[in-house]
Design a protein around this motif. Structure first.
Motif, PDB file in Angstrom:
ATOM      1  N   UNK A 190       0.848  -1.111  -0.093  1.00 28.19           N
ATOM      2  CA  UNK A 190       0.209  -0.017   0.162  1.00 28.19           C
ATOM      3  C   UNK A 190       0.812   1.415  -0.111  1.00 28.19           C
ATOM      4  N   UNK A 191       1.885   1.356   0.780  1.00 26.28           N
ATOM      5  CA  UNK A 191       2.917   2.571   0.954  1.00 26.28           C
ATOM      6  C   UNK A 191       3.459   2.728  -0.564  1.00 26.28           C
ATOM      7  N   UNK A 192       3.825   1.722  -1.192  1.00 23.90           N
ATOM      8  CA  UNK A 192       4.355   1.718  -2.604  1.00 23.90           C
ATOM      9  C   UNK A 192       3.476   2.220  -3.236  1.00 23.90           C
ATOM     10  N   UNK A 193       2.202   2.075  -3.116  1.00 23.30           N
ATOM     11  CA  UNK A 193       1.182   2.557  -4.331  1.00 23.30           C
ATOM     12  C   UNK A 193       1.132   4.006  -4.121  1.00 23.30           C
ATOM     13  N   UNK A 194       1.201   4.622  -3.007  1.00 23.94           N
ATOM     14  CA  UNK A 194       1.337   6.169  -2.725  1.00 23.94           C
ATOM     15  C   UNK A 194       2.778   6.810  -2.742  1.00 23.94           C
TER      16      UNK A 194
END
Length: 487
Positions: free
Chosen positions: A365-369
């Motif tokens: 999820x962190x990579x997505x933002x």
């Protein structure tokens, strides 16, 4: 930074206001009331200030009684903003209350008094019970109604482009006897890009940049010689490696370092795009990471209720942060534990979220933002139903060991990626029939309905606590969830 007002319980068990007089008011509070009346003389002419009922970082709230024109007496909450509050911030809070308040479970404003730099906002007083005092006696139906009305309030303010930023039980008042609700305290509110609250747009300039974590070095020069020199420096100048013992003691690391060597974070436009990071997932920090311009990301809110995008200092924050906070409240109510998360800093808070939602899911999820999060060990994603029922004491101890889902046996990167990227049905496409729990046979009977919580409750909880703000359910979508089909 927490600007919220923590209301002191001034309500008797039957829901009536406790009688107060000079005898049971402390000298400090009595002195505060006298000082307030001197600072704003109009108050003493209109209200009889009875007691101090709340206090926050930027304000204090008092209970005042006024005699109306028809001879009746009415109670009001008087919110005194500290004189150092920025005028734009005060005006923005008032505009939120006047434009969006007074309906859909959002507190309105009745009057406003100002004398020099002292401002007092007068709002209707709502008798309420603190969640921490009644969480152990709430039935599931009460929790369902509570979440429904909270989401209604969020949908309403989000339609105006208002991000509350401090959603928590203390800011969503609940009158258990009258079954009334009120969202209060817009002292930290911000606006979306299309907000209808004009003054919220002016608050962007007031945001203070966070303190730099590392020293900064300018690599933004377009001079080719400087770029060539920088390349040489990257090969030779690295931060002193951390000792192995120190690394093992820091279990969770998050920061502004970009994904491995292929593409720097897009938010750092000033850094040369052809320079690649070579310290990802290592115990050292290279010059590329040191030189990146620090990001300005708001962190306002209450610890324990901050969304992952706030904890990782993502600059792009929207109404989804309020939805995450609502999910944390729902998690507390379903588990009977309040507060559920309590961390000393953002990294510990992120680690606590990982223990519930899983480390791989958090990293993805962190990579997505646009953020890189590193976890020293894999933490499995927990089954929310088993977690809440175990904490509530509804499950025998022998079932506690099944609190986490089965950990994948394979370590193949492709298989793990496939497991992480398994698509989740849209909430509207899910079965709208309240299904009985498949594990109720092992639950302890509870007359408050905690042994018959439908699967839809935990399905909604999962949607509210989506780690990725881009796919997190909205308040409007949540109100259409099958859990609220008869409301």
């Amino acid at each position: 930074m927490d600007s919220s007002v923590n209301y002191i319980d001034n309500v008797a068990t039957d829901g009536s206001v406790k009688s107060t007089n000079k005898k049971n008011i402390s000298r400090d509070v009595e002195s505060e009331i006298e000082s307030l009346c001197k600072a704003v003389p109009q108050l003493a002419k209109t209200f009889r200030i009875i007691e101090k009922i709340g206090e926050g970082t930027f304000s204090s709230v008092y209970l005042g009684e006024a005699r109306m024109r028809d001879g009746s007496r009415e109670m009001f909450a008087l919110k005194h903003l500290i004189p150092t509050s920025h005028p734009t911030r005060i005006a923005a809070e008032l505009q939120c209350l006047t434009v969006a308040g007074g309906r859909e479970n959002v507190m309105g404003v009745e009057y406003c008094f100002r004398n020099e730099d002292h401002v007092v906002i007068v709002m209707p007083y709502m008798e309420h019970q603190a969640i921490v005092d009644i969480i152990g006696s709430l039935s599931f139906e009460e929790v369902r109604l509570y979440m429904y009305h909270l989401l209604k309030a969020l949908r309403h303010i989000h339609q105006f482009g208002i991000i509350h930023r401090d959603i928590k039980p203390n800011n969503f008042l609940y009158n258990r006897k009258a079954k009334t609700f009120a969202l209060v305290d817009f002292g930290l509110a911000q606006g979306t890009s299309n907000t209808q609250i004009e003054l919220l747009k002016d608050l962007v300039a007031l945001r203070k940049a966070p303190r730099p974590v590392f020293s900064e070095k300018n690599l933004n020069s377009s001079n080719s010689t400087t770029a060539a020199t920088t390349k040489r420096e990257i090969k030779t100048q690295l931060v002193k490696p951390v000792k192995t013992g120190e690394l093992s003691s820091r279990r969770f690391l998050s920061g502004r370092r970009g994904p491995a060597t292929v593409r720097p974070l897009k938010t750092h436009r000033g850094v040369h795009q052809h320079l690649t990071c070579n310290c990802f997932q290592t115990e050292r920090v290279c010059n590329i990471c040191l030189s990146r311009k620090q990001q300005v990301a708001p962190r306002a809110g209450t610890p324990g209720f901050r969304a992952p995008e706030i904890l990782t200092k993502c600059p792009d924050q929207g109404t989804a942060i309020d939805v995450w906070s609502a999910g944390v409240i729902f998690l507390s109510l379903l588990s009977g534990r309040y507060p559920f998360f309590k961390a000393s800093d953002d990294l510990v808070a992120l680690a606590q979220i990982m223990t519930i939602r899983g480390s791989r899911e958090t990293v993805k999820a962190a990579k997505a933002f646009g953020k890189a999060v590193l976890c020293s060990q894999e933490l499995p994603r927990l089954d929310l139903r088993v977690l809440c029922e175990t904490l509530r004491g509804q499950r025998p101890n022998k079932d506690a060991k099944s609190i986490s889902k089965t950990k994948p046996e394979t370590t193949d990167e492709g298989a793990q990626k496939q497991a992480c990227e398994t698509p989740r049905p849209h909430p509207k496409s899910r079965d709208k029939t309240l299904k009985p729990s498949s594990q109720r046979h092992c639950l302890v009977h509870d007359e408050r309905g905690w042994d018959t919580v439908p699967d839809e409750a935990y399905d909604l909880l999962d949607l509210l606590l989506d780690l990725n703000p881009n796919s997190r359910i909205t308040a409007a979508q949540a109100l259409e969830h099958p859990l609220f089909k008869d409301l």
